[in-house]
Motif scaffolding. Structure first.
Motif, PDB file in Angstrom:
ATOM      1  N   ASP A  81       0.817  -1.216   0.000  1.00 16.44           N
ATOM      2  CA  ASP A  81       0.000   0.000   0.000  1.00 16.44           C
ATOM      3  C   ASP A  81       0.847   1.261   0.000  1.00 16.44           C
ATOM      4  OD1 ASP A  81      -2.238  -1.592   0.076  1.00 16.44           O
ATOM      5  OD2 ASP A  81      -2.544  -1.377   2.243  1.00 16.44           O
ATOM      6  N   ALA A  82       2.015   1.194   0.651  1.00 16.91           N
ATOM      7  CA  ALA A  82       2.899   2.352   0.740  1.00 16.91           C
ATOM      8  C   ALA A  82       4.348   1.863   0.698  1.00 16.91           C
ATOM      9  CB  ALA A  82       2.641   3.124   2.037  1.00 16.91           C
ATOM     10  N   VAL A  83       5.245   2.763   0.336  1.00 16.06           N
ATOM     11  CA  VAL A  83       6.654   2.417   0.239  1.00 16.06           C
ATOM     12  C   VAL A  83       7.222   2.192   1.638  1.00 16.06           C
ATOM     13  CG1 VAL A  83       8.929   3.192  -0.525  1.00 16.06           C
ATOM     14  CG2 VAL A  83       6.911   3.781  -1.871  1.00 16.06           C
ATOM     15  N   GLN A  84       7.895   1.058   1.815  1.00 13.83           N
ATOM     16  CA  GLN A  84       8.556   0.728   3.078  1.00 13.83           C
ATOM     17  C   GLN A  84       9.758  -0.159   2.767  1.00 13.83           C
ATOM     18  OE1 GLN A  84       6.080  -1.910   5.538  1.00 13.83           O
ATOM     19  NE2 GLN A  84       4.763  -2.196   3.760  1.00 13.83           N
ATOM     20  N   ILE A  85      10.502  -0.504   3.799  1.00 13.89           N
ATOM     21  CA  ILE A  85      11.662  -1.372   3.574  1.00 13.89           C
ATOM     22  C   ILE A  85      11.185  -2.691   2.961  1.00 13.89           C
ATOM     23  CG2 ILE A  85      11.683  -2.412   5.882  1.00 13.89           C
ATOM     24  CD1 ILE A  85      14.858  -2.160   5.640  1.00 13.89           C
ATOM     25  N   MET A  86      11.961  -3.215   2.038  1.00 15.08           N
ATOM     26  CA  MET A  86      11.738  -4.467   1.322  1.00 15.08           C
ATOM     27  C   MET A  86      10.676  -4.360   0.225  1.00 15.08           C
ATOM     28  SD  MET A  86      14.095  -5.945   2.914  1.00 15.08           S
ATOM     29  CE  MET A  86      14.106  -7.493   2.081  1.00 15.08           C
ATOM     30  N   LYS A 101      13.472   1.798 -11.118  1.00 12.17           N
ATOM     31  CA  LYS A 101      12.904   0.743 -10.277  1.00 12.17           C
ATOM     32  C   LYS A 101      13.942   0.379  -9.225  1.00 12.17           C
ATOM     33  CE  LYS A 101      11.154  -3.997 -10.547  1.00 12.17           C
ATOM     34  NZ  LYS A 101      10.824  -5.108 -11.449  1.00 12.17           N
ATOM     35  N   TYR A 102      13.576   0.524  -7.958  1.00  8.48           N
ATOM     36  CA  TYR A 102      14.477   0.207  -6.854  1.00  8.48           C
ATOM     37  C   TYR A 102      13.747  -0.624  -5.805  1.00  8.48           C
ATOM     38  CZ  TYR A 102      17.550   3.978  -8.497  1.00  8.48           C
ATOM     39  OH  TYR A 102      18.376   4.773  -9.248  1.00  8.48           O
ATOM     40  N   THR A 103      14.501  -1.500  -5.165  1.00  6.63           N
ATOM     41  CA  THR A 103      14.012  -2.192  -3.983  1.00  6.63           C
ATOM     42  C   THR A 103      14.720  -1.549  -2.801  1.00  6.63           C
ATOM     43  OG1 THR A 103      13.687  -4.240  -5.209  1.00  6.63           O
ATOM     44  CG2 THR A 103      13.798  -4.418  -2.806  1.00  6.63           C
ATOM     45  N   ILE A 104      13.966  -1.190  -1.789  1.00  9.07           N
ATOM     46  CA  ILE A 104      14.538  -0.524  -0.614  1.00  9.07           C
ATOM     47  C   ILE A 104      14.928  -1.597   0.393  1.00  9.07           C
ATOM     48  CG2 ILE A 104      14.096   1.107   1.249  1.00  9.07           C
ATOM     49  CD1 ILE A 104      12.203   2.558  -0.736  1.00  9.07           C
ATOM     50  N   VAL A 105      16.207  -1.611   0.742  1.00 11.44           N
ATOM     51  CA  VAL A 105      16.756  -2.658   1.608  1.00 11.44           C
ATOM     52  C   VAL A 105      17.599  -2.040   2.719  1.00 11.44           C
ATOM     53  CG1 VAL A 105      16.785  -4.391  -0.246  1.00 11.44           C
ATOM     54  CG2 VAL A 105      18.788  -2.949   0.113  1.00 11.44           C
ATOM     55  N   SER A 106      18.098  -2.903   3.609  1.00 13.64           N
ATOM     56  CA  SER A 106      18.983  -2.438   4.675  1.00 13.64           C
ATOM     57  C   SER A 106      20.315  -1.997   4.072  1.00 13.64           C
ATOM     58  CB  SER A 106      19.231  -3.553   5.684  1.00 13.64           C
ATOM     59  OG  SER A 106      19.992  -4.580   5.077  1.00 13.64           O
ATOM     60  N   GLU A 107      21.078  -1.269   4.852  1.00  9.24           N
ATOM     61  CA  GLU A 107      22.382  -0.779   4.380  1.00  9.24           C
ATOM     62  C   GLU A 107      23.294  -1.918   3.949  1.00  9.24           C
ATOM     63  OE1 GLU A 107      24.839   3.057   5.870  1.00  9.24           O
ATOM     64  OE2 GLU A 107      23.790   1.937   7.416  1.00  9.24           O
ATOM     65  N   SER A 108      23.281  -3.013   4.701  1.00  5.67           N
ATOM     66  CA  SER A 108      24.188  -4.120   4.401  1.00  5.67           C
ATOM     67  C   SER A 108      23.790  -4.887   3.145  1.00  5.67           C
ATOM     68  CB  SER A 108      24.274  -5.084   5.588  1.00  5.67           C
ATOM     69  OG  SER A 108      23.004  -5.641   5.848  1.00  5.67           O
ATOM     70  N   GLU A 109      22.550  -4.731   2.686  1.00  6.85           N
ATOM     71  CA  GLU A 109      22.085  -5.445   1.494  1.00  6.85           C
ATOM     72  C   GLU A 109      22.106  -4.580   0.236  1.00  6.85           C
ATOM     73  OE1 GLU A 109      18.679  -8.381   2.206  1.00  6.85           O
ATOM     74  OE2 GLU A 109      18.352  -6.843   3.737  1.00  6.85           O
ATOM     75  N   ILE A 117      18.606  -0.273  -3.130  1.00  4.88           N
ATOM     76  CA  ILE A 117      19.177   0.913  -2.491  1.00  4.88           C
ATOM     77  C   ILE A 117      18.933   0.878  -0.986  1.00  4.88           C
ATOM     78  CG2 ILE A 117      19.044   2.353  -4.566  1.00  4.88           C
ATOM     79  CD1 ILE A 117      16.578   3.744  -3.296  1.00  4.88           C
ATOM     80  N   SER A 118      19.883   1.440  -0.268  1.00  6.94           N
ATOM     81  CA  SER A 118      19.796   1.482   1.189  1.00  6.94           C
ATOM     82  C   SER A 118      18.655   2.385   1.632  1.00  6.94           C
ATOM     83  CB  SER A 118      21.112   2.012   1.768  1.00  6.94           C
ATOM     84  OG  SER A 118      20.944   2.372   3.128  1.00  6.94           O
ATOM     85  N   ILE A 119      18.004   1.960   2.689  1.00  9.87           N
ATOM     86  CA  ILE A 119      16.917   2.753   3.264  1.00  9.87           C
ATOM     87  C   ILE A 119      17.429   4.103   3.767  1.00  9.87           C
ATOM     88  CG2 ILE A 119      17.115   1.775   5.589  1.00  9.87           C
ATOM     89  CD1 ILE A 119      13.906   1.778   5.450  1.00  9.87           C
ATOM     90  N   LYS A 120      18.740   4.217   3.950  1.00  7.59           N
ATOM     91  CA  LYS A 120      19.314   5.462   4.467  1.00  7.59           C
ATOM     92  C   LYS A 120      19.648   6.476   3.375  1.00  7.59           C
ATOM     93  CE  LYS A 120      20.894   3.529   8.756  1.00  7.59           C
ATOM     94  NZ  LYS A 120      21.960   3.383   9.721  1.00  7.59           N
TER      95      LYS A 120
END
Length: 155
Positions: A81-86, A101-109, A117-120
């Motif tokens: 429903d909304a953009v969030q991690i993963m 097109k990007y997948t939002i992941v943790s910094e280490s991934e 791309i990192s969530i940060k």
């Protein structure tokens, strides 16, 4: 706390195991070999081997810290429903009509080559909690970009 996928967690654990079981013994052997060459006060090979070992140990400790703080995201509980991690976000840059097109992941991934791309990052931060059809105004080092969210999915 570092949120990550099970895949990312498993990858980190495998890397740690490799560093501890393969690279650490190699580093110790290199130090021993350099030490056998005599006077340590002017032995640049020994100094280099010790420095490599210090970098290796720092990397091992950093991975251990990340693993200890890891929280695995339950993919079945995620919503598109909304953009969030993963989540994977397809968007259009309204300045040049470029599709991204990007997948939002943790910094280490994070791995830009595979679209993760990192969530940060500023882009990920600007996209968080946006819904399909929303426009995100994001400040990046080269100025401000406007991204329209076209699709949100969980892959």
């Amino acid at each position: 706390m570092a949120y990550m996928s099970q895949e990312g967690y498993d990858k980190l654990v495998a890397e740690l195991k490799y560093l501890e079981s393969v690279e650490r013994p190699k580093a110790s052997a290199a130090i021993a070999e350099a030490a056998d060459k005599g006077d340590l006060s002017e032995n640049s090979e020994y100094d280099a081997a010790k420095e490599n070992q210090a970098h290796l140990e720092a990397k091992i400790n950093q991975i251990k810290m990340t693993i200890s703080q890891a929280k695995i995201v339950d993919m079945s509980r995620l919503s598109a429903d909304a953009v969030q991690i993963m989540t994977t976000v397809e968007m259009t840059n309204l300045g040049n009509n470029a599709k991204m097109k990007y997948t939002i992941v943790s910094e280490s991934e994070a791995d830009l080559k595979s679209g993760k791309i990192s969530i940060k990052t500023p882009i990920a931060q600007g996209l968080l909690n946006k819904k399909v059809g929303d426009t995100a105004e994001i400040k990046i080092p080269r100025g401000t970009i406007h991204l329209r969210i076209d699709k949100i999915s969980i892959e």
